[in-house]
Scaffold this motif. Sequence first.
Motif, mmCIF file in Angstrom:
data_model
loop_
_atom_site.group_PDB
_atom_site.id
_atom_site.type_symbol
_atom_site.label_atom_id
_atom_site.label_comp_id
_atom_site.label_asym_id
_atom_site.label_seq_id
_atom_site.Cartn_x
_atom_site.Cartn_y
_atom_site.Cartn_z
ATOM 1 N N PRO A 151 43.587 0.776 -11.608
ATOM 2 C CA PRO A 151 43.508 2.008 -10.817
ATOM 3 C C PRO A 151 44.563 2.112 -9.721
ATOM 4 C CG PRO A 151 41.308 1.125 -11.180
ATOM 5 C CD PRO A 151 42.270 0.117 -11.742
ATOM 6 N N ALA A 152 44.968 0.982 -9.156
ATOM 7 C CA ALA A 152 45.932 1.028 -8.054
ATOM 8 C C ALA A 152 47.305 1.479 -8.544
ATOM 9 C CB ALA A 152 46.035 -0.347 -7.400
ATOM 10 N N GLU A 174 52.195 4.712 -12.217
ATOM 11 C CA GLU A 174 53.232 3.947 -12.921
ATOM 12 C C GLU A 174 52.795 3.644 -14.350
ATOM 13 O OE1 GLU A 174 56.578 2.577 -14.013
ATOM 14 O OE2 GLU A 174 56.327 3.571 -12.086
ATOM 15 N N GLN A 175 51.503 3.361 -14.515
ATOM 16 C CA GLN A 175 51.001 3.072 -15.862
ATOM 17 C C GLN A 175 51.077 4.299 -16.776
ATOM 18 O OE1 GLN A 175 47.091 1.205 -15.060
ATOM 19 N NE2 GLN A 175 47.986 -0.684 -15.898
ATOM 20 N N LEU A 176 50.803 5.457 -16.206
ATOM 21 C CA LEU A 176 50.907 6.681 -16.994
ATOM 22 C C LEU A 176 52.352 6.885 -17.470
ATOM 23 C CD1 LEU A 176 49.123 9.011 -17.965
ATOM 24 C CD2 LEU A 176 49.708 10.265 -15.878
ATOM 25 N N ARG A 212 41.632 9.497 -14.904
ATOM 26 C CA ARG A 212 40.295 9.492 -14.319
ATOM 27 C C ARG A 212 40.176 8.368 -13.291
ATOM 28 N NH1 ARG A 212 37.821 12.689 -13.245
ATOM 29 N NH2 ARG A 212 35.680 12.125 -13.745
ATOM 30 N N ALA A 213 40.748 7.201 -13.630
ATOM 31 C CA ALA A 213 40.726 6.080 -12.679
ATOM 32 C C ALA A 213 41.487 6.438 -11.405
ATOM 33 C CB ALA A 213 41.337 4.839 -13.319
ATOM 34 N N GLY A 214 42.489 7.301 -11.548
ATOM 35 C CA GLY A 214 43.286 7.699 -10.390
ATOM 36 C C GLY A 214 42.669 8.856 -9.622
ATOM 37 N N GLY A 215 41.494 9.301 -10.041
ATOM 38 C CA GLY A 215 40.821 10.363 -9.302
ATOM 39 C C GLY A 215 41.303 11.761 -9.641
ATOM 40 N N LEU A 269 56.399 15.553 -13.385
ATOM 41 C CA LEU A 269 55.089 15.795 -13.989
ATOM 42 C C LEU A 269 54.027 14.885 -13.378
ATOM 43 C CD1 LEU A 269 55.151 18.012 -16.011
ATOM 44 C CD2 LEU A 269 54.960 16.372 -17.865
ATOM 45 N N VAL A 270 54.319 13.596 -13.300
ATOM 46 C CA VAL A 270 53.330 12.654 -12.793
ATOM 47 C C VAL A 270 53.045 12.905 -11.307
ATOM 48 C CG1 VAL A 270 52.839 10.218 -12.350
ATOM 49 C CG2 VAL A 270 53.832 10.907 -14.526
ATOM 50 N N ARG A 271 54.065 13.206 -10.544
ATOM 51 C CA ARG A 271 53.831 13.524 -9.128
ATOM 52 C C ARG A 271 52.987 14.775 -8.997
ATOM 53 N NH1 ARG A 271 59.528 13.229 -7.047
ATOM 54 N NH2 ARG A 271 58.926 15.255 -6.216
ATOM 55 N N GLY A 272 53.266 15.754 -9.879
ATOM 56 C CA GLY A 272 52.490 16.988 -9.846
ATOM 57 C C GLY A 272 51.027 16.736 -10.174
ATOM 58 N N ILE A 273 50.791 15.884 -11.173
ATOM 59 C CA ILE A 273 49.413 15.549 -11.522
ATOM 60 C C ILE A 273 48.732 14.831 -10.357
ATOM 61 C CG2 ILE A 273 47.981 14.149 -13.065
ATOM 62 C CD1 ILE A 273 50.273 14.567 -15.193
ATOM 63 N N ALA A 274 49.464 13.893 -9.769
ATOM 64 C CA ALA A 274 48.902 13.108 -8.664
ATOM 65 C C ALA A 274 48.544 13.992 -7.475
ATOM 66 C CB ALA A 274 49.896 12.025 -8.242
ATOM 67 N N SER A 275 49.289 15.081 -7.316
ATOM 68 C CA SER A 275 49.015 15.958 -6.166
ATOM 69 C C SER A 275 47.654 16.633 -6.304
ATOM 70 C CB SER A 275 50.114 17.011 -6.032
ATOM 71 O OG SER A 275 49.964 18.015 -7.022
ATOM 72 N N HIS A 276 47.113 16.655 -7.501
ATOM 73 C CA HIS A 276 45.789 17.234 -7.734
ATOM 74 C C HIS A 276 44.671 16.196 -7.635
ATOM 75 C CE1 HIS A 276 48.093 20.561 -9.710
ATOM 76 N NE2 HIS A 276 47.157 21.269 -9.133
ATOM 77 N N ALA A 277 45.034 14.924 -7.421
ATOM 78 C CA ALA A 277 44.014 13.868 -7.398
ATOM 79 C C ALA A 277 43.234 13.886 -6.095
ATOM 80 C CB ALA A 277 44.666 12.502 -7.597
ATOM 81 N N GLU A 278 41.937 13.604 -6.228
ATOM 82 C CA GLU A 278 41.149 13.425 -5.013
ATOM 83 C C GLU A 278 41.441 12.013 -4.497
ATOM 84 O OE1 GLU A 278 38.025 13.621 -7.508
ATOM 85 O OE2 GLU A 278 37.801 15.805 -7.536
ATOM 86 N N ARG A 279 41.587 11.905 -3.198
ATOM 87 C CA ARG A 279 41.880 10.547 -2.700
ATOM 88 C C ARG A 279 40.588 9.797 -2.473
ATOM 89 N NH1 ARG A 279 45.553 12.364 -0.783
ATOM 90 N NH2 ARG A 279 45.000 14.410 -1.566
#
Lengths: 244, 244
Positions: free
Chosen positions: A95-96, A100-102, A145-148, A234-244
């Motif tokens: 999860p951490a 990068e894994q994606l 999902r692990a990334g929220g 793309l990955v940064r954009g997805i991450a911006s939607h993650a709940e912290r």
Amino acid sequence: LLEDGSELPTPPWHKPRKPRRSEAPRRPLTAELIVDTATRVMDAEGMDAVTMRRIAQELGTGPASLYAHVSNKDELLELVLDRVAAEVRLPEPDPARWQEQLKEVAREIRAAFRRHRDIARVSLGTIPTGPNLLRVAECELALMRAGGVPVPVAALAVDALGRMIDADSIEGTLLLDRSPKGKDPHEEFGHYVRQVRDYFASLPLDRFPNIVAIADELTRGGDDDRFEFSLDILVRGIASHAER
Amino acid sequence: LLEDGSELPTPPWHKPRKPRRSEAPRRPLTAELIVDTATRVMDAEGMDAVTMRRIAQELGTGPASLYAHVSNKDELLELVLDRVAAEVRLPEPDPARWQEQLKEVAREIRAAFRRHRDIARVSLGTIPTGPNLLRVAECELALMRAGGVPVPVAALAVDALGRMIDADSIEGTLLLDRSPKGKDPHEEFGHYVRQVRDYFASLPLDRFPNIVAIADELTRGGDDDRFEFSLDILVRGIASHAER
DNA sequence: ACCTGAACACCGTTCAAGT
DNA sequence: ACCTGAACACCGTTCAAGT
């Protein structure tokens, strides 16, 4: 040596009923053997060379014989695609490091596609249903999902990622597949790119000021740069939607 | 009435040398007429129906005649693509709204592609060189430059945007083009999506926990949602590279 | 059950011949 | 110069017939 009749050399005028191209003994036809053969032809000459007739010929039979094991050409190509997807190695989710894994998964898919010419053309426009494609999608979902990343975003994101990888892979091979057979494709490609750059640079400055000005940058190939750029965004954009 | 020989009705047994399908009088063949016809066939039946033979038939001639005006099928398709690109309306650049304007251009391109079935298949894997495609690319570059996007990023971004639009447009039409001729494609499509959803939901939970859990979201079509999601991420990503 | 030959209805492109 | 018929070397798929 010649005492036993079964050891007699076959007389030279006795030709086998069907002279077969390959010297390998014919194995019984199976879907797997057909997919193997199609993959081999795909790797060697690209998707346009994968025809029912060609695969049949390669197996020493006629095209009609394939239809007992594969319902049509589209299905055959999808089976090849899933076979390629089996090569994609997936990480143990951490999860951490989910972003990068994606990215790693995306790079793995791209690499597998590129190893098999223009197989990505099959992927674009097919909802993935093969077991190996599903395995990959499941992993992407698990990472997000692990990334929220919320479910609705994750659903859209698998799709967006997939389309980007498909389009990149297709572009990466199309020019190679298009170059004439005998020629060195790399040289051919370089020549083509140089032509395009010169054409861009020669356009009327008043109508195309930006294209003329950056003709160099626009044609500075950099396959990998282009991919990493899109992937990063793309990955940064997805991450911006993650709940912290 | 019959005094003048030239007014005599043509006898019924005198057939014209070539019975022509269309009742329209034949106009002299030109590249433009060929492209028009190809576009019409493309709109009506999709790219696979655009064959040299079919276009020739539609024009009341043989396939060989086309080669005097168009060097081959690939060139014909690129001409159709550029004709479609002519429909894209471009905004007057307003630096304050460059991001929204970039999105508008992307939506315009997508709309034009969708109006012409699977024409986007031609776009993916072709470096744009037609005048109208260049006009669109020039506008995108102008918008980004006005927004302070550095040249190397802008060069990669035109590409990334283009690929995303192409892939989205292809996906959007492929399922429709694939549905059997007689059927209502919308109904057909809905049926297919429902099948896929049920299949996802029925997968073994231990191996595909996420796919099973969100089978609904994964297949909730939403063409436009998917596009807007990718577009938003892409434009925000590009903007993050802009100098303020 | 599996395989096959032959056929059907197509392709893109070339080329010698016509106008 | 423009157009054409005919041919070449292909396609995917079906189907009755064979083993």
